[in-house]
Motif scaffolding. Structure first.
Motif, PDB file in Angstrom:
ATOM      1  N   SER A  23     -12.346 -72.637  34.445  1.00  0.00           N
ATOM      2  CA  SER A  23     -11.036 -72.289  34.973  1.00  0.00           C
ATOM      3  C   SER A  23     -10.532 -71.004  34.331  1.00  0.00           C
ATOM      4  CB  SER A  23     -10.031 -73.409  34.703  1.00  0.00           C
ATOM      5  OG  SER A  23      -9.761 -73.515  33.322  1.00  0.00           O
ATOM      6  N   LEU A  24      -9.569 -70.376  35.006  1.00  0.00           N
ATOM      7  CA  LEU A  24      -8.965 -69.159  34.469  1.00  0.00           C
ATOM      8  C   LEU A  24      -8.278 -69.452  33.133  1.00  0.00           C
ATOM      9  CD1 LEU A  24      -8.391 -66.177  34.989  1.00  0.00           C
ATOM     10  CD2 LEU A  24      -6.290 -66.857  36.173  1.00  0.00           C
ATOM     11  N   ALA A  25      -7.669 -70.641  33.028  1.00  0.00           N
ATOM     12  CA  ALA A  25      -6.989 -71.015  31.792  1.00  0.00           C
ATOM     13  C   ALA A  25      -7.983 -71.113  30.639  1.00  0.00           C
ATOM     14  CB  ALA A  25      -6.250 -72.336  31.961  1.00  0.00           C
ATOM     15  N   SER A  26      -9.135 -71.733  30.885  1.00  0.00           N
ATOM     16  CA  SER A  26     -10.137 -71.865  29.824  1.00  0.00           C
ATOM     17  C   SER A  26     -10.656 -70.501  29.396  1.00  0.00           C
ATOM     18  CB  SER A  26     -11.304 -72.740  30.300  1.00  0.00           C
ATOM     19  OG  SER A  26     -10.890 -74.078  30.466  1.00  0.00           O
ATOM     20  N   ALA A  27     -10.862 -69.608  30.350  1.00  0.00           N
ATOM     21  CA  ALA A  27     -11.313 -68.259  30.010  1.00  0.00           C
ATOM     22  C   ALA A  27     -10.275 -67.555  29.139  1.00  0.00           C
ATOM     23  CB  ALA A  27     -11.574 -67.463  31.281  1.00  0.00           C
ATOM     24  N   SER A  28      -9.003 -67.743  29.488  1.00  0.00           N
ATOM     25  CA  SER A  28      -7.936 -67.126  28.707  1.00  0.00           C
ATOM     26  C   SER A  28      -7.894 -67.703  27.302  1.00  0.00           C
ATOM     27  CB  SER A  28      -6.587 -67.353  29.401  1.00  0.00           C
ATOM     28  OG  SER A  28      -5.530 -66.823  28.628  1.00  0.00           O
ATOM     29  N   TYR A  29      -8.034 -69.027  27.175  1.00  0.00           N
ATOM     30  CA  TYR A  29      -8.030 -69.664  25.857  1.00  0.00           C
ATOM     31  C   TYR A  29      -9.151 -69.100  24.978  1.00  0.00           C
ATOM     32  CZ  TYR A  29      -4.876 -73.253  27.745  1.00  0.00           C
ATOM     33  OH  TYR A  29      -3.821 -73.921  28.304  1.00  0.00           O
ATOM     34  N   ALA A  30     -10.339 -68.962  25.565  1.00  0.00           N
ATOM     35  CA  ALA A  30     -11.491 -68.484  24.794  1.00  0.00           C
ATOM     36  C   ALA A  30     -11.288 -67.045  24.326  1.00  0.00           C
ATOM     37  CB  ALA A  30     -12.760 -68.596  25.623  1.00  0.00           C
ATOM     38  N   ILE A  31     -10.831 -66.191  25.223  1.00  0.00           N
ATOM     39  CA  ILE A  31     -10.653 -64.782  24.904  1.00  0.00           C
ATOM     40  C   ILE A  31      -9.570 -64.584  23.850  1.00  0.00           C
ATOM     41  CG2 ILE A  31      -9.924 -62.541  25.813  1.00  0.00           C
ATOM     42  CD1 ILE A  31     -12.746 -63.359  26.645  1.00  0.00           C
ATOM     43  N   ASN A  32      -8.491 -65.370  23.957  1.00  0.00           N
ATOM     44  CA  ASN A  32      -7.351 -65.186  23.060  1.00  0.00           C
ATOM     45  C   ASN A  32      -7.418 -66.067  21.822  1.00  0.00           C
ATOM     46  OD1 ASN A  32      -5.594 -63.229  24.546  1.00  0.00           O
ATOM     47  ND2 ASN A  32      -5.733 -64.811  26.115  1.00  0.00           N
ATOM     48  N   THR A  34      -7.081 -69.296  21.607  1.00  0.00           N
ATOM     49  CA  THR A  34      -6.035 -70.313  21.640  1.00  0.00           C
ATOM     50  C   THR A  34      -6.535 -71.524  22.416  1.00  0.00           C
ATOM     51  OG1 THR A  34      -5.098 -69.325  23.653  1.00  0.00           O
ATOM     52  CG2 THR A  34      -4.224 -68.568  21.535  1.00  0.00           C
ATOM     53  N   GLY A  35      -5.642 -72.484  22.624  1.00  0.00           N
ATOM     54  CA  GLY A  35      -5.956 -73.631  23.462  1.00  0.00           C
ATOM     55  C   GLY A  35      -6.929 -74.604  22.820  1.00  0.00           C
ATOM     56  N   SER A  36      -7.200 -75.680  23.548  1.00  0.00           N
ATOM     57  CA  SER A  36      -8.095 -76.730  23.058  1.00  0.00           C
ATOM     58  C   SER A  36      -9.394 -76.686  23.854  1.00  0.00           C
ATOM     59  CB  SER A  36      -7.420 -78.100  23.200  1.00  0.00           C
ATOM     60  OG  SER A  36      -8.269 -79.128  22.776  1.00  0.00           O
ATOM     61  N   LEU A  37     -10.384 -76.008  23.284  1.00  0.00           N
ATOM     62  CA  LEU A  37     -11.695 -75.903  23.921  1.00  0.00           C
ATOM     63  C   LEU A  37     -12.764 -76.373  22.945  1.00  0.00           C
ATOM     64  CD1 LEU A  37     -11.652 -72.375  25.644  1.00  0.00           C
ATOM     65  CD2 LEU A  37     -11.458 -74.591  26.771  1.00  0.00           C
ATOM     66  N   GLY A  38     -13.814 -76.967  23.472  1.00  0.00           N
ATOM     67  CA  GLY A  38     -14.949 -77.310  22.634  1.00  0.00           C
ATOM     68  C   GLY A  38     -15.653 -76.048  22.164  1.00  0.00           C
ATOM     69  N   SER A  39     -16.303 -76.139  21.021  1.00  0.00           N
ATOM     70  CA  SER A  39     -16.924 -74.949  20.437  1.00  0.00           C
ATOM     71  C   SER A  39     -18.023 -74.388  21.332  1.00  0.00           C
ATOM     72  CB  SER A  39     -17.496 -75.283  19.058  1.00  0.00           C
ATOM     73  OG  SER A  39     -18.448 -76.332  19.145  1.00  0.00           O
ATOM     74  N   GLU A  40     -18.784 -75.258  22.016  1.00  0.00           N
ATOM     75  CA  GLU A  40     -19.867 -74.780  22.869  1.00  0.00           C
ATOM     76  C   GLU A  40     -19.310 -74.088  24.114  1.00  0.00           C
ATOM     77  OE1 GLU A  40     -22.764 -77.718  23.780  1.00  0.00           O
ATOM     78  OE2 GLU A  40     -23.200 -78.205  21.686  1.00  0.00           O
ATOM     79  N   VAL A  41     -18.244 -74.655  24.677  1.00  0.00           N
ATOM     80  CA  VAL A  41     -17.619 -74.046  25.864  1.00  0.00           C
ATOM     81  C   VAL A  41     -17.041 -72.679  25.494  1.00  0.00           C
ATOM     82  CG1 VAL A  41     -15.762 -74.240  27.556  1.00  0.00           C
ATOM     83  CG2 VAL A  41     -17.132 -76.254  26.964  1.00  0.00           C
ATOM     84  N   ARG A  42     -16.357 -72.622  24.361  1.00  0.00           N
ATOM     85  CA  ARG A  42     -15.757 -71.357  23.933  1.00  0.00           C
ATOM     86  C   ARG A  42     -16.842 -70.302  23.704  1.00  0.00           C
ATOM     87  NH1 ARG A  42     -10.710 -70.524  21.832  1.00  0.00           N
ATOM     88  NH2 ARG A  42     -10.461 -72.763  21.448  1.00  0.00           N
ATOM     89  N   ALA A  43     -17.918 -70.690  23.040  1.00  0.00           N
ATOM     90  CA  ALA A  43     -19.011 -69.758  22.778  1.00  0.00           C
ATOM     91  C   ALA A  43     -19.647 -69.289  24.084  1.00  0.00           C
ATOM     92  CB  ALA A  43     -20.051 -70.409  21.874  1.00  0.00           C
ATOM     93  N   HIS A  44     -19.792 -70.203  25.040  1.00  0.00           N
ATOM     94  CA  HIS A  44     -20.369 -69.851  26.340  1.00  0.00           C
ATOM     95  C   HIS A  44     -19.515 -68.811  27.051  1.00  0.00           C
ATOM     96  CE1 HIS A  44     -21.991 -70.171  30.368  1.00  0.00           C
ATOM     97  NE2 HIS A  44     -20.813 -70.610  30.821  1.00  0.00           N
ATOM     98  N   ILE A  45     -18.204 -69.026  27.045  1.00  0.00           N
ATOM     99  CA  ILE A  45     -17.297 -68.088  27.731  1.00  0.00           C
ATOM    100  C   ILE A  45     -17.334 -66.722  27.059  1.00  0.00           C
ATOM    101  CG2 ILE A  45     -14.886 -67.616  28.290  1.00  0.00           C
ATOM    102  CD1 ILE A  45     -14.488 -70.682  28.454  1.00  0.00           C
ATOM    103  N   LEU A  46     -17.315 -66.709  25.739  1.00  0.00           N
ATOM    104  CA  LEU A  46     -17.321 -65.434  25.018  1.00  0.00           C
ATOM    105  C   LEU A  46     -18.621 -64.662  25.237  1.00  0.00           C
ATOM    106  CD1 LEU A  46     -15.641 -66.459  21.629  1.00  0.00           C
ATOM    107  CD2 LEU A  46     -14.624 -65.189  23.531  1.00  0.00           C
ATOM    108  N   LYS A  47     -19.739 -65.399  25.359  1.00  0.00           N
ATOM    109  CA  LYS A  47     -21.018 -64.734  25.621  1.00  0.00           C
ATOM    110  C   LYS A  47     -21.016 -64.108  27.017  1.00  0.00           C
ATOM    111  CE  LYS A  47     -26.032 -65.347  25.695  1.00  0.00           C
ATOM    112  NZ  LYS A  47     -26.167 -64.569  26.940  1.00  0.00           N
TER     113      LYS A  47
END
Length: 329
Positions: A23-32, A34-47
């Motif tokens: 989701s757009l919200a999850s992408a925003s959380y990862a980039i900034n 913030t938010g509650s994301l799992g470490s693997e999801v956050r790493a995936h988005i940042l990659k």
């Protein structure tokens, strides 16, 4: 043939979200961050963002959030390596929170200092770390700009200080324990509260049978006042307490011109523990100000969304014994 005049499409947050299948919200959380994301999801988005070459639009973020992600840092003399070390510490801590630092060097000029404040406000910095030229009777920045003062005294602003009085006592105790009883002080300007406290602490730490033979003021410069040279030439002391490391090393050089060896003929102790004094010749004994911790506290206080009332945070000093002091026979 490709049309090289065609503008390159900017990768947006929506592009990152689509490519990462989130989701757009999850992408925003990862980039900034913030938010509650799992470490693997956050790493995936940042990659995915890195692979696409995504760059944040800071202007858009500033309009949306009212924050630019930048902090201002005002220093009185960037030519002094002590302030270089302080700037690096501030930048490291700010970078860890995805903030950038804009540095202004006022060259010890109050007029340039006020221009720097106005310029940083115009650039929309989120907060200001300020090492003023002198102590402040009033809070100069507007109250809506979060500001932290370092080393100086100020009214109505948060202060980050070291225990200067305690540091002066530590310097005196070190010299007393090594048998020195005729000592001198070469301080910076005594108009500064932090310098006054260092020297008062040093005097209070002298033993009853010790004497402070002279106290000479000089500027924050490698060029000492003539009175300092005259005091050294009198050879009336076995040790000198300097108000800063920069002054201490200038005293070492001036002593050499008088034919005095450090520490064989004259022990010298500084204040600050700037990054380069451990490699000077001789390596300087000094009172350490925990600059990294002080910088971290200053930045952390600015980044708090609700910093509360102005605070006064005082850090302990510690004695660093190196080669520029010795015990008397």
């Amino acid at each position: 043939m490709a049309d090289e005049s065609r503008p390159v499409k900017r990768i947006t947050l929506k592009d990152v979200a689509k490519a990462a299948d989130v989701s757009l919200a999850s992408a925003s959380y990862a980039i900034n961050g913030t938010g509650s994301l799992g470490s693997e999801v956050r790493a995936h988005i940042l990659k995915i963002a890195a692979d696409l070459g995504y760059r944040q639009n800071l202007s858009a973020r500033a309009v949306r959030t009212g924050r630019t992600g930048t902090l201002g840092l005002i220093l009185p003399d960037f030519a002094n390596p002590f302030f270089t070390g302080l700037a690096q510490a501030v930048m490291r801590r700010a970078r860890a929170d995805r903030h950038y630092v804009v540095i202004a060097d006022t060259e010890g000029d109050v007029r340039l200092e006020q221009q720097a404040i106005a310029s940083l406000i115009e650039r929309g910095v989120d907060g200001l770390v300020w090492f003023p030229v002198r102590d402040l009777d009033t809070a100069t920045p507007p109250p809506e700009l979060p500001t932290v003062i370092m080393d100086r005294r100020a009214v109505g602003l948060s202060l980050i200080l070291a225990d200067y009085t305690g540091g002066g006592r530590q310097a005196a105790a070190h010299l007393m324990a090594r048998g020195h009883r005729k000592v001198g002080i070469v301080s910076g300007p005594m108009s500064l509260n932090s310098m006054t406290e260092r020297c008062q602490g040093f005097r209070s730490g002298l033993s009853a049978d010790a004497e402070c033979v002279f106290h000479v003021e000089t500027g924050f410069s490698d060029d000492l006042e003539p009175a300092v040279g005259a005091a050294i030439d009198n050879r009336s002391v076995t040790a000198i307490f300097a108000g800063t490391d920069q002054i201490a090393l200038a005293v070492v050089r001036r002593a050499a011109r008088s034919g005095l060896r450090v520490p064989e003929d004259l022990s010298i102790i500084g204040f600050g523990d700037a990054p380069w004094v451990g490699t000077s010749a001789p390596a300087l004994t000094t009172v350490e100000m925990p600059i990294e911790d002080m910088a971290n506290e200053a930045v952390d206080r600015l980044l708090q969304r609700d910093p509360g009332a102005p605070a006064r945070v005082v850090f302990d000093t510690s004695l660093i014994v190196r080669e520029s002091t010795r015990a008397l026979p």
